[in-house]
Write a protein that holds these residues in place. Structure first.
Motif, short mmCIF file in Angstrom:
data_model
loop_
_atom_site.label_atom_id
_atom_site.label_comp_id
_atom_site.label_asym_id
_atom_site.label_seq_id
_atom_site.Cartn_x
_atom_site.Cartn_y
_atom_site.Cartn_z
N ASN A 113 2.26 1.84 -3.93
CA ASN A 113 1.56 2.41 -4.38
C ASN A 113 1.31 3.53 -4.33
OD1 ASN A 113 1.21 -0.35 -5.45
ND2 ASN A 113 -0.85 -1.12 -4.74
N ARG A 114 1.42 4.13 -2.98
CA ARG A 114 1.29 5.90 -2.68
C ARG A 114 2.57 6.26 -3.60
NH1 ARG A 114 2.17 6.67 2.36
NH2 ARG A 114 1.11 8.44 2.34
N MET A 115 2.67 5.54 -4.04
CA MET A 115 4.48 6.45 -4.26
C MET A 115 4.09 6.22 -6.25
SD MET A 115 7.41 5.43 -2.01
CE MET A 115 8.63 5.88 -2.64
N SER B 158 10.86 11.54 0.34
CA SER B 158 10.28 10.68 0.96
C SER B 158 10.70 11.50 2.45
CB SER B 158 10.31 9.78 0.71
OG SER B 158 9.86 9.50 -1.09
N ALA C 27 6.86 10.55 -1.54
CA ALA C 27 5.38 10.63 -0.63
C ALA C 27 5.79 10.04 0.44
CB ALA C 27 4.69 9.09 -1.14
N ASP D 65 1.10 -0.94 0.00
CA ASP D 65 -0.09 0.16 0.22
C ASP D 65 1.04 1.17 -0.34
OD1 ASP D 65 -2.38 -1.68 -0.07
OD2 ASP D 65 -2.81 -1.47 2.39
N GLU D 66 1.92 1.46 0.66
CA GLU D 66 3.09 2.57 0.86
C GLU D 66 3.85 2.70 -0.36
OE1 GLU D 66 3.43 3.55 4.42
OE2 GLU D 66 1.86 3.65 3.90
N LEU E 189 5.74 7.90 4.24
CA LEU E 189 5.98 6.80 4.29
C LEU E 189 5.56 6.55 6.11
CD1 LEU E 189 8.16 5.58 1.31
CD2 LEU E 189 5.86 5.72 1.29
#
Ligand code: UD1
Length: 430
Positions: free
Chosen positions: A339-341, A387, A363, A336-337, A365
């Protein structure tokens, strides 16, 4: 709360020296209490996990002295307590190696029962089955696991699953049992061999470590020794994969290339250049990474502890890849982390389906566990922009001076222990 601030986008270049293997150190430090003489252990990684285990060892009355940063002396002659508290076991599961070590030496031990952890439920039934086979009574009550035996007698133990922890715990208990023990379906990881070599250096008689059948002839006593721990396969692999993801060129030094073969093979498959020397491996990440499939397996298969780092490399490859996790049930929390990137990863059951993207973007994280945290650092180094990674105490469990080593390779990374420091660094690099 400490965090890493990382500005990604620059290839990593240069040489990095790899420290001692954390997972070997945990077995060896516990085994060191099995003699009343002084043991000197060199190349101990100075990471959170080894520090906590050394505190647990002091907690039962042994003497522990850091000679240098990576050299520790242990004397188990003054042990007065067979009881390892929950305080330690909740911080580091491997405190349970003291079960086997104390049982072997004193024929009794008591350690708080480890629970599950971030990568899934982690039973210890194989450890218990093995102790019972040696004639120990094992009792679980009030969150403690207690072992005791009038005497331990060599036996035949067939492990139903290949377990690093159970193999190490049983080697320790059996090396001071009467007669011969055979461990079948034993784990073959390099650190199993290292723990066996260490016990043999203390006077044990263990043969076959590194194969799936280990034979142990019990001895009455063990003696002091000086021993140097093997290099960390996973720390080395993490830097090798960082070279691939950042299109860098890194020489990892002070390693045993044979232990890195499954990693080198995957890096070649995705299109990196890999050159091996006697005690170094050079990885050149060339861009245009190719997709591939990976399944984690016990050694000599692809290690589960490198699965998240591999997924980051494949997230940047051109095409579809699959990563299958066959050791632990919950090891995709970092997806999920990622995919946030901007990565495109879908998890179904124990498989991650990855559609490679050209670029990840920085992002905020959070590190879900040790190796996933290291993988997020690699992703952040490869990504465009800044990040911030929180919960880095997980990463510090297993990597000594991770940010310092990355900086020496040209990474823009800082450890900030306050929001003010983080803001200052972001302004500087932004
Ligand atoms: C060790 C490593 C860890 C690595 C793992 C697999 C240390 C301190 N940690 O963990 O970094 O990810 O090996 O290479 O060395 N199992 C049982 N019953 C048992 C014991 C294990 O079912 O009694 C299962 C586990 O749930 C898991 C598999 O066996 O699915 C492998 O576990 P194991 O090899 O024991 O891992 P650890 O020793 O805990």
């Amino acid at each position: 709360m400490e965090q890493y601030i990382i500005k990604g986008g620059s290839p990593l270049h240069g040489e990095v020296s790899i420290g001692g293997a954390k997972n070997a150190a945990l077995g060896i430090l516990a085994a060191a209490i099995m003699t009343d003489e002084t043991v000197t252990i060199e190349n101990v990684p100075n990471v959170r996990d080894t520090r906590v285990l050394l505190q647990a060892i002091e907690g039962i009355g042994a003497k522990v002295k850091y000679v240098y940063n990576n050299s520790v002396q242990i004397n188990g002659g003054s042990i007065c307590d067979m009881n390892v508290d929950y305080e330690y076991i909740k911080k580091i599961r491997a405190s349970y190696y003291l079960l086997g070590a104390l049982l072997g030496k004193y024929k009794c031990s008591q350690v708080a029962l480890p629970g599950g952890c971030n990568i899934g439920s982690r039973p210890i039934d194989q450890h218990i089955k093995g102790f019972r086979a040696l004639g120990a009574e094992v009792d679980i009550s009030h969150g403690m696991i207690k072992t005791s035996a009038k005497k331990l007698v060599g036996s035949h133990v067939y492990f139903d699953v290949v377990s690093v922890g159970a193999t190490i715990n049983l080697m320790m208990a059996a090396c001071m049992a009467e007669g011969e023990t055979t461990l079948e379906n034993a784990a073959k990881e390099p650190h199993i061999v290292d723990v066996a070599n260490f016990l043999n250096a203390m006077g044990a008689n263990i043969k076959g470590a590194g194969t799936d059948v280990i034979r142990i002839k019990g001895v009455n006593r063990l003696h002091g020794t000086t021993y140097s721990i093997i290099p960390d396969q996973i720390e080395a692999g993490t830097f090798m994969f960082a070279a691939a993801a950042t299109k860098g060129d890194i020489v990892v030094k002070d390693v045993i290339p044979k232990h890195l073969e499954s990693l080198s093979a995957k890096l070649l498959e995705v299109g990196c250049e890999v050159v091996e020397g006697d005690d170094w491996v050079r990885v050149v990440g060339k861009g245009g990474l190719k997709p591939t499939n990976v399944k984690t397996l016990p050694y000599p298969g692809f290690p589960t502890d490198m699965q998240p780092q591999m997924a980051v490399v494949l997230a940047l490859a051109g095409g579809s890849s699959m990563v299958t996790e066959s050791i632990f049930e919950n090891r995709f929390k970092y997806v999920d982390e990622l995919n946030r990137m901007g990565s495109k990863i879908k998890v179904e059951g124990n498989t991650a389906y990855i559609e490679g993207v050209e670029l990840l973007t920085g992002a905020p994280l959070s590190a879900p566990d040790l190796r996933a945290g290291a993988a997020l650092v690699i992703a952040a180094l490869a990504a465009e922009g800044i990040s911030e990674i929180e919960d880095i105490e997980y990463i510090q469990r297993g990597y000594e001076d991770f940010d310092g080593k990355l900086r020496s390779l040209g990474a823009v990374i800082e450890r900030a222990d306050s929001e003010r420091d983080a803001q200052k660094f972001k302004l500087k690099i932004g």
